[in-house]
Design a protein around this motif. Structure first.
Motif, PDB file in Angstrom:
ATOM      1  N   TRP A  11      45.822  44.487  30.527  1.00 34.33           N
ATOM      2  CA  TRP A  11      44.509  44.660  30.743  1.00 34.33           C
ATOM      3  C   TRP A  11      44.215  46.195  30.438  1.00 34.33           C
ATOM      4  N   LYS A 465      29.245  51.672  38.456  1.00 33.58           N
ATOM      5  CA  LYS A 465      30.072  51.738  39.221  1.00 33.58           C
ATOM      6  C   LYS A 465      29.802  51.976  40.541  1.00 33.58           C
ATOM      7  N   GLU A 637      41.187  50.844  39.285  1.00 36.83           N
ATOM      8  CA  GLU A 637      41.226  49.194  38.912  1.00 36.83           C
ATOM      9  C   GLU A 637      42.379  48.805  38.568  1.00 36.83           C
ATOM     10  N   PHE A 638      43.502  49.428  37.978  1.00 33.76           N
ATOM     11  CA  PHE A 638      44.712  49.123  37.480  1.00 33.76           C
ATOM     12  C   PHE A 638      45.342  48.926  38.651  1.00 33.76           C
ATOM     13  N   LYS A 640      44.448  48.376  41.664  1.00 33.01           N
ATOM     14  CA  LYS A 640      43.951  47.512  42.392  1.00 33.01           C
ATOM     15  C   LYS A 640      44.438  45.946  41.764  1.00 33.01           C
ATOM     16  N   ILE A 641      44.537  45.834  40.795  1.00 36.32           N
ATOM     17  CA  ILE A 641      44.881  44.507  40.293  1.00 36.32           C
ATOM     18  C   ILE A 641      46.421  43.994  40.662  1.00 36.32           C
ATOM     19  N   GLU A 642      47.235  45.244  40.519  1.00 32.44           N
ATOM     20  CA  GLU A 642      48.556  44.972  40.899  1.00 32.44           C
ATOM     21  C   GLU A 642      48.957  44.911  42.317  1.00 32.44           C
ATOM     22  N   PHE A 644      46.881  44.049  44.762  1.00 34.03           N
ATOM     23  CA  PHE A 644      46.241  42.653  45.294  1.00 34.03           C
ATOM     24  C   PHE A 644      47.359  41.453  44.777  1.00 34.03           C
TER      25      PHE A 644
ATOM     26  N   HIS B 282      38.147  41.391  35.722  1.00 35.58           N
ATOM     27  CA  HIS B 282      39.402  40.852  35.289  1.00 35.58           C
ATOM     28  C   HIS B 282      39.466  39.238  35.336  1.00 35.58           C
ATOM     29  N   MET B 285      42.352  38.089  37.807  1.00 34.06           N
ATOM     30  CA  MET B 285      42.126  38.306  39.163  1.00 34.06           C
ATOM     31  C   MET B 285      41.175  37.259  39.703  1.00 34.06           C
ATOM     32  N   MET B 288      42.811  34.377  40.112  1.00 32.74           N
ATOM     33  CA  MET B 288      43.651  34.310  41.345  1.00 32.74           C
ATOM     34  C   MET B 288      43.026  34.105  42.540  1.00 32.74           C
ATOM     35  N   TRP B 289      41.878  34.627  42.599  1.00 35.70           N
ATOM     36  CA  TRP B 289      41.012  34.606  44.026  1.00 35.70           C
ATOM     37  C   TRP B 289      40.379  33.178  43.945  1.00 35.70           C
ATOM     38  N   VAL B 445      48.787  37.013  36.440  1.00 31.29           N
ATOM     39  CA  VAL B 445      47.374  37.621  36.632  1.00 31.29           C
ATOM     40  C   VAL B 445      47.642  39.036  35.682  1.00 31.29           C
ATOM     41  N   ASP B 446      48.757  39.408  35.523  1.00 32.85           N
ATOM     42  CA  ASP B 446      49.053  40.442  34.446  1.00 32.85           C
ATOM     43  C   ASP B 446      50.473  40.203  34.013  1.00 32.85           C
ATOM     44  N   LYS B 448      53.080  41.512  34.030  1.00 34.43           N
ATOM     45  CA  LYS B 448      54.386  42.210  34.674  1.00 34.43           C
ATOM     46  C   LYS B 448      55.300  40.918  35.496  1.00 34.43           C
TER      47      LYS B 448
END
Lengths: 678, 530
Positions: A11, A465, A637-638, A640-642, A644, B282, B285, B288-289, B445-446, B448
Motif C-alpha cells: 500500500w 485530512k 495510515e500505515f 493503522k492498517i497494520e 487494525f 485502503h 481495509m 475487511m470491515w 489486507v496487506d 504481510k
C-alpha cells in the motif's frame, strides 16, 4: 528475497513513497521497520559492495535478475490467490456476496497483469540510475548508491507536483544554505531530492482521488509484489536521502530550538533499539498523595548508542503516570508536527487503584514508550532519554522544562482537560456525549476562523485530512461504543449464566432422581464453562479491538494537536506577512514620496527587514511542520492498517476458538449424557 | 374442619372406587388390618368387575402386600383396557384457543359405544376444563397439566405449531396411560360428545377444602405419614417447584439479554459498515470491515434465533414442569387434608364410642338415646372406614404415580437438554463456519499476511492453515468422529422417508454454507419480536 517482498506493504504506493522513505530512514534499525525493507536493502548493499567498481551493465543485469525472479513468484502468488478465490467461489457459490467478490477478483487479476508489465519496465529503469550517483558521491555507506534514483521518478513527481511547486521552492532556502558549502553537482542532486520530497508527499492526494489509483489499489490487494517492488525501488533513494544531508549540515538551521524533525539521525546505528518494559505497578504514598509508580526497565540493544549511556544492566527507573504525561507534552513541544504516541487517558479519582485499570494503563504506557522509542528522532530526544534514565526526575524535568520554555507541565493541564473531555465522551454511552467531540471540533474550527477570518488554509491536503481525521474519530468512537456496549451486555449474560448454573446445581442437589441429578449437574457445569468462555472472549475483545480503537482515538487526539500547532504557526506567519506587506507598501510609498526623510525610511526599512526575517522564519517553520505532518499522517495510515488488521485477526481467531470450545462443551455433554439415545 | 366431615362416600365411590366390588370379594381371603372394609359403601362400578376375577385369580399366587395392592388398585394390574388418543392436527381458531383434532381407539373400557372415534374436535379451552375436572375428581392421581396454548416462539409460526403438537401429544399420552383417569366417567363424554363439549359432571365440587380454608389448613403441621417416600416427596417437589420457577425467570432474563446483545451486535455491524464506507483509502481495509460487518450481522441474527429457541425449548419446557410440579404438590396436599380428615373421623368415632358405652353403662336405658348413639356410632365408623380406604388407596396410587412422575421428569429433562444441546451446537457451528470463512479476507489486507505468518518470512502462500475445521470426517480440533447433529439427522432421515429429500438438503446446507437465509430467519422470527 521474493517472499520478503510480500511482507512489505504494497500500500506504500497508495499512501506515499515519501512517507515510507522517511519512515524507513528513520527506522532502519528499529523494530518498526518492515524487515524486508532492510533485508532487501542489505542484500543489495552487499552485492554492490562486492562489485563496487563494476559498471552499469552489471547493475542492470543484477536488477533484471531480481525482476526475473520476482515475476514467477508474483504470478505464482496471483495464481494462489486465484485458486483461493475459486475455492471460495465454489464454496459460497450461492451467496450473493460472492458475486461481488467475483467481480472484484476479475478486476484484480486484470489489473495485476497490466501492472506486471508496467512494473517490469519501470523497475529495470530504476537501478540504471543508481550507478551514476554512486560514482558521483563515492560514499562508502552503501545506501547512498541509491541516491539519484529519484531521477526516474522525477518526471512523475513533476507531473504531480504542479500546485506544490511553489511550496517546494519555498522550502528550498534551507537547502541553499548548505548548498553554498557543497559542490554544485551535489546541490543539483539535492534540489532534485527536494523536489522529490514534495511530490512524494503530495502524492497521496493525486493518485488517491483518481480512478487509476483506485483500480491500482484494488489490483494490488492481491498482486502486491510488483507494486511493492516498484515502491521499494522508488523509495530507495528517498530512504537514504537525509544521510546525504548529514555531512553538509555543519551548521544546521537553528530556527526551531530543538525541533528538527526532518533532520536525520546521526547514523543508522546511532538509533536506539530500546527494549522497554513497564512493570510492577506499585501503590506508594499516604492517603493524600497515593499514586501508582511504574518501573521502567530499559535495555538498549544497540551496542554503540549515542544518546543513551551504555550499561550492561538494564536501566530501571520509577515513574508515575503524571511523568508520562509530562514526557508526552515535552515531546510534543520539542517536535512540532510529530504525532507523539499518547499516554492512556486520565482516570477519575475513584477506581484509580482498580486492578484491571492499572494493568490496562500499564500496557498502554508500555506501548506508548515502545512506540516512541521506535521513532529514532523521538527516541534520541534528550528529554526522552532523561525520562528513561534520570534518577532525579522531578528536578531534572523542571529544569528542562524551564530551559526549553515549553511549560509542559502548564500545558499539561490544557490538553489534559481536552483529553478528559474526550475521555468522558469516549466512555460515556449516551449519544449526547457522542456528539460532544464533534461539536467541540467544530467549535475549535469556528473559533479559529472567527479570530482571523482572513486566514484560510493554504493546503487542500490539510483540509481534507482534517475532515478525514474527524470522520475517522467519529466512526471509531461509535465503533468503540458498540464494542463497549456488547461488553457490558456480555457481562450481564455472564452474571445470568452464573445464576443459572447455580440454580441448576441446586436442582441437582435435590436428587429428584439420581440420573436426573447427574444430567443437571453436568449441564450446570457446561453453563459454568460457557460462562468462563464468554468471560474470556469478552476480555479478549476488549484487549484487542477495544484497546486498539482506544489507542487510535488517543492518537487522533495527538494528530489534532499537531494540526492545531500547525494552524497556530500559520496564523502567526499570516499576521507577520500581512504586516510585512503593509509596511512594505508604506516603505515604497515613503521612498517614492519623501526621499528626504532618510531616518524614517531607514527605520521603516529596518522594520520591514525584521518582519521579513520573522516571516521567513515562520514560513520555514510552517513548511517544516506541514511536511512533517504529512509524513507523520502517512505513517499513521500505515500503522493503522497494520494495527487494525492485527487486532481484527486476533479478534476473529479468538472468536473461532471460543466457538470451538462451545461446540466441544456441548458435544461432550451430549456424548457423556447419552442424549443420543433419548 | 367440620365442612369436610360430611363427606359423601357414595358419591365419591360411585366413580372413583372401582375397587369397591373387588374388596368385597377379596375380603374373605384377606386378613387385613382394616377388616371393616366390607362395609365400605357399595357402589360397584361396572367396568371393575371385569378385572376383579383376574385380580382374584392372580391374587392367590402373590404375597400379601402385593395382594393388598391389587385389591386396592386393581386397575394397575391389568392390560385389558386401554385408550389411545392420537392428536392429528391443530386447527387455527381464535388466538389462544386452537382446535385440537384427534382420533381415539378404545379397548376394554365400558360405556364407550364405539371402539374407534375419528376426528374428534375439541377447543383448547374445553380440554383445559376437562383437565381441571380430572384434577378435582381424581384425588389419587397426579394429573398432568395440559401445556399452554402459547409458546415462546412467535405466535402462529411453524415452530409454535410443532412445539404445541409435541407437548399436547405428550400430554394426551400421559393422560391415557393413566389407568385411573381413563376410567373416569367424564372421559366417555369427552370422547363421545359432539363439537362443543362441556364438562357434564360439572356440579361436582372439589371434595377437599379450597380457598381460604385450604390455606389455613395448610398451616397446620403435617399429619403422620406411614409412607416415608410420600412424606419426603412433597418437600422435594415443592423446592423443585421453587427452583424451577427461579430457573424459568433466569431463562427469560437470559433470553432477553441475548436478544439485547444481538441488537447490539447488529449495531456493531452497522458501525462497521459506516466505517467501511468511510474507509476509501485502503480497499483491503474496506473489504475487511465489510466482511466483519457481515459476519457480525449474521452473528446477530443467529443470536436472536438462538435466544428465541432457547426460551422456546428450555423456557417453555421448564414452564410445563412447573405447572406439573405444582399440581403434584397440590395433590399431595390434598392427601394430607384427607389424612387429617381421617384422623378427625377416628377421633369422632372414638368419642361416639365412648358416648355409646356411657349410655350403655347407665342404669336407666333410654331406647331412643341408645338407638341414636348406635346410629351415630355406626355412621361415624362408616365415614372413618371410607376415609381410611380412600387414604390407603390414594397412598398406594401415589406411590406408583410418584415413580411415573419422576421418570417423566427425567425423560423431560433429557429431552429438553438434548434438543437445546443440538440447537446450540448447530448455532455455534454456524458461527464458526462464518468466522472461518473470512479469515482469508483479513489476511490479505496487506502483503504481510497477518499474524498467522508467525514471522515466517518464506511463506508465499497466504492460504496456509485456512482449513475449515468442521470437515465431513470429524472436527479438526478433537479426535471425536461422532457428531451429535449428524447422528440426529441420520435418525431423522431414517424415520421420515418422505422428508429425506428435505433433510438431505438441510444436511448439505449445514456442511456447505450459510443456512440462515432471510426467509428462514423471517419465518422463525415471526413479525414483531424485535
Amino acid at each position: 528475497m521474493e517472499q520478503d517482498d510480500l511482507t512489505a506493504s504494497h500500500w506504500d504506493d497508495v499512501i506515499t513513497p515519501g512517507s515510507v522513505s522517511i519512515f524507513g530512514n528513520l527506522n532502519s534499525s528499529t523494530i518498526h521497520t518492515p524487515n524486508n525493507l532492510n533485508n532487501e536493502f542489505n542484500d543489495l548493499h552487499i552485492g554492490r559492495d562486492a562489485e563496487e567498481e563494476d559498471e552499469d551493465e552489471e547493475e542492470e543485469v543484477q536488477a533484471s535478475r531480481y525482476d526475473d525472479e520476482d515475476h514467477p513468484v508474483n504470478d505464482q502468488s496471483v495464481d494462489h490467490i486465484k485458486q483461493a478465490e475459486l475455492e471460495q467461489l465454489n464454496e459460497l457459490k450461492k451467496e450473493e456476496r460472492n458475486e461481488h467478490k467475483n467481480s472484484l477478483l476479475s478486476e484484480l487479476t486484470n489489473g495485476a497483469d497490466a501492472e506486471d508489465l508496467l512494473l517490469a519496465s519501470s523497475s529495470i529503469v530504476t537501478p540504471k540510475k543508481v550507478n551514476p550517483s554512486e560514482s558521483l558521491f563515492n560514499v562508502k555507506d552503501s545506501p547512498i548508491k541509491f541516491e539519484p534514483t529519484p531521477k526516474t521518478n522525477e518526471g512523475k513527481g513533476k507531473k504531480t507536483l504542479n500546485t506544490k511547486n511553489s511550496q517546494a521552492y519555498r522550502a528550498n532556502p534551507r537547502s541553499r544554505k548548505h548548498s553554498s558549502k557543497s559542490i554544485i553537482k551535489h546541490l543539483d542532486a539535492r534540489k532534485l531530492n527536494k523536489e522529490e520530497i514534495v511530490p512524494a508527499n503530495s502524492n497521496p492526494l493525486g493518485p488517491l482521488d483518481s480512478e487509476d489509483g483506485r483500480s491500482n489499489d484494488l489490483s494490488s490487494i492481491k498482486s502486491n509484489n510488483k507494486a511493492e517492488q516498484l515502491v521499494q525501488e522508488a523509495n530507495a533513494p528517498l530512504y537514504e536521502l537525509p544521510k546525504n544531508d548529514q555531512p553538509e549540515l555543519t551548521n544546521p538551521p537553528v530556527l526551531v530550538e530543538r525541533a528538527k524533525p526532518n533532520e536525520p539521525e546521526e547514523t543508522n546505528h546511532a538509533a536506539n533499539r530500546l527494549d522497554i518494559i513497564v512493570s510492577d505497578p506499585m501503590k506508594v504514598g499516604d492517603i493524600t498523595t497515593a499514586h501508582i509508580v511504574y518501573n521502567i526497565k530499559t535495555r538498549n540493544k544497540n551496542t554503540s548508542p549515542e544518546s543513551l549511556p551504555v550499561t550492561p544492566e538494564p536501566i530501571t527507573v520509577a515513574r508515575r503516570y503524571k511523568d508520562f504525561r509530562w514526557i508526552y507534552h515535552q515531546l510534543q513541544n520539542n517536535h512540532p508536527g510529530r504525532i507523539i504516541p499518547p499516554p492512556p487517558t486520565k482516570q477519575t479519582y475513584i477506581g484509580r487503584f482498580n486492578e484491571n485499570f492499572i494493568e490496562n494503563r500499564r500496557l498502554s504506557l508500555e506501548k506508548m514508550l515502545s512506540k516512541i522509542s521506535n521513532v529514532p528522532v523521538l527516541s534520541n530526544d534528550p528529554d526522552f532519554v532523561m525520562f528513561l534514565i534520570s534518577e532525579d526526575f522531578a528536578n531534572e524535568s523542571r529544569e528542562r522544562e524551564r530551559q526549553s520554555g515549553s511549560a509542559a507541565s502548564l500545558q499539561n493541564n490544557d490538553s489534559l482537560d481536552n483529553d478528559k473531555d474526550d475521555d468522558s465522551s469516549l466512555s460515556g454511552s449516551t449519544s449526547s456525549n457522542m456528539s460532544a467531540p464533534i461539536i467541540s471540533g467544530g467549535g475549535f474550527m469556528t473559533s479559529l476562523f472567527s479570530i482571523s477570518t482572513k486566514v484560510s488554509e493554504p493546503d487542500d491536503y490539510f483540509i481534507e485530512k482534517k475532515q478525514y481525521i474527524d470522520e475517522l474519530e467519529h466512526n471509531l468512537r461509535n465503533f468503540y461504543r458498540a464494542i463497549e456496549l456488547i461488553g457490558t451486555q456480555r457481562m450481564d449474560l455472564i452474571g445470568i449464566l452464573d445464576e443459572i448454573s447455580l440454580a441448576l446445581d441446586e436442582l441437582a442437589e435435590l436428587e429428584i432422581l439420581k440420573t436426573t441429578s447427574e444430567l443437571l449437574s453436568a449441564f450446570s457445569e457446561v453453563q459454568l464453562k460457557l460462562k468462563e468462555n464468554l468471560d474470556r472472549i469478552n476480555l479478549q475483545d476488549q484487549l484487542t479491538l477495544g484497546f486498539t480503537i482506544e489507542e487510535y482515538l488517543r492518537i487522533i487526539g495527538s494528530i489534532k494537536f499537531v494540526f492545531e500547532t500547525r494552524t497556530k504557526v500559520y496564523q502567526q506567519y499570516h499576521t507577520f506577512n500581512q504586516d510585512l506587506i503593509k509596511k512594505q507598501a508604506q516603505l515604497d510609498k515613503q521612498t517614492r514620496k519623501y526621499k528626504m526623510q532618510v531616518d524614517k525610511n531607514n527605520l521603516l526599512a529596518f522594520e520591514v527587514d525584521k518582519l521579513k526575517q520573522k516571516t521567513a522564519v515562520y514560513e520555514k517553520q510552517f513548511n517544516t511542520i506541514s511536511d512533517t505532518i504529512k509524513s507523520e499522517v502517512a505513517n499513521f495510515e500505515f500503522g493503522k492498517i497494520e494495527d487494525f488488521r492485527n487486532s481484527v485477526e486476533i479478534f476473529i481467531e479468538s472468536s473461532i476458538e471460543s466457538q470451538k470450545e462451545a461446540i466441544e462443551l456441548y458435544e461432550t455433554f451430549y456424548e457423556r449424557q447419552n442424549l443420543a439415545s433419548v | 374442619m367440620s365442612s369436610s366431615v360430611p363427606y359423601i362416600p357414595d358419591d365419591d365411590f360411585e366413580n372413583n372406587n372401582p375397587f369397591a366390588e373387588p374388596i368385597l370379594h377379596s375380603d374373605p381371603h384377606n386378613s387385613l388390618a382394616n377388616d371393616n372394609l366390607s362395609r365400605a359403601p357399595d357402589a360397584p362400578v361396572d367396568q371393575v368387575q371385569a378385572h376383579a376375577p383376574e385380580s382374584d385369580k392372580n391374587a392367590t399366587e402373590i404375597s400379601d402386600t402385593n395382594k393388598e395392592l391389587r385389591r386396592l388398585l386393581p386397575e394397575r394390574f391389568t392390560t385389558k383396557s386401554s385408550l389411545q388418543i392420537k392428536l392429528t392436527a391443530i386447527e387455527k381458531n381464535r388466538p389462544g384457543n386452537p382446535i385440537l383434532r384427534f382420533d381415539a381407539v378404545v379397548k376394554g373400557l365400558p360405556k364407550f359405544r364405539q371402539s374407534t372415534y375419528k376426528d374428534i374436535r375439541r377447543t383448547y379451552n374445553e380440554v383445559v376444563k376437562f383437565n381441571k375436572y380430572l384434577i378435582i375428581s381424581n384425588l389419587e392421581a397426579f394429573v398432568p397439566v395440559i401445556p399452554n396454548a402459547s409458546t415462546s416462539y412467535p405466535s402462529g409460526g411453524e415452530d409454535e405449531n410443532k412445539q404445541l403438537m409435541n407437548v399436547w401429544r405428550e400430554w394426551f399420552a400421559r393422560i391415557v396411560t393413566n389407568p385411573i383417569l381413563i376410567r373416569d366417567d367424564e372421559f366417555v363424554y369427552f370422547i363421545e360428545n359432539d363439537f362443543g363439549y362441556s364438562v357434564i359432571n360439572n356440579n361436582r365440587k372439589s371434595s377437599v377444602a379450597s380457598g381460604l380454608i385450604r390455606k389455613t389448613l395448610k398451616q397446620f403441621s403435617v399429619p403422620y405419614d406411614e409412607f416415608e417416600e410420600l412424606a419426603t416427596f412433597r418437600p422435594l417437589i415443592k423446592s423443585a417447584y421453587l427452583i424451577l420457577q427461579k430457573l424459568s425467570k433466569l431463562e427469560e432474563k437470559n433470553s432477553k439479554t441475548q436478544k439485547q446483545l444481538s441488537i447490539q451486535i447488529y449495531d456493531l455491524s452497522n458501525q462497521l459498515n459506516s466505517l467501511s464506507q468511510f474507509e476509501t483509502i485502503h480497499p483491503g481495509m474496506k473489504n475487511m470491515w465489510e466482511k466483519l460487518a457481515k459476519i457480525s450481522q449474521i452473528q446477530s441474527d443467529l443470536l436472536l434465533i438462538e435466544s428465541v429457541n432457547e426460551l422456546g425449548i428450555l423456557g417453555d419446557g421448564i414452564q410445563n414442569l412447573i405447572e406439573d410440579f405444582y399440581q403434584v404438590k397440590e395433590a399431595l396436599t390434598n392427601r394430607h387434608l384427607i389424612m387429617r380428615e381421617l384422623l378427625q373421623a377416628e377421633a369422632q368415632t372414638k368419642s361416639k364410642h365412648l358416648h355409646a358405652t356411657k349410655i350403655k353403662s347407665k342404669s336407666a336405658l333410654d331406647p331412643l338415646k341408645v338407638d341414636e348413639a348406635i346410629r351415630s356410632l355406626e355412621y361415624s365408623k362408616k365415614v372413618e372406614e371410607s376415609l381410611k380406604l380412600q387414604v390407603n388407596r390414594i397412598s398406594g396410587e401415589m406411590l406408583i404415580e410418584k415413580q411415573e412422575v419422576l421418570d417423566f421428569t427425567e425423560h423431560k429433562f433429557q429431552k429438553l437438554l438434548k434438543s437445546l444441546t443440538l440447537h446450540r451446537v448447530d448455532h455455534h457451528r454456524k458461527i464458526l463456519k462464518h468466522l472461518e470463512n473470512i479469515r482469508l479476507d483479513i489476511r490479505i489486507v496487506d502483503a504481510k499476511g497477518g499474524l498467522s505468518r508467525l514471522n515466517r518470512d518464506n511463506l508465499t502462500n497466504l492460504k496456509h492453515n485456512l482449513m475449515q475445521s468442521q470437515s465431513s470426517n470429524g472436527d479438526a480440533w478433537s479426535s471425536r468422529t461422532f457428531r451429535s447433529l449428524k447422528t440426529e439427522q441420520e435418525e431423522r432421515e431414517r424415520s421420515r422417508e418422505e422428508e429425506e429429500e428435505d433433510a438431505k438438503k438441510h444436511d448439505e446446507g449445514e456442511d456447505g454454507r450459510n443456512v440462515v437465509d432471510a426467509k428462514n430467519a423471517a419465518s422463525l422470527l415471526g413479525v414483531a419480536t424485535f
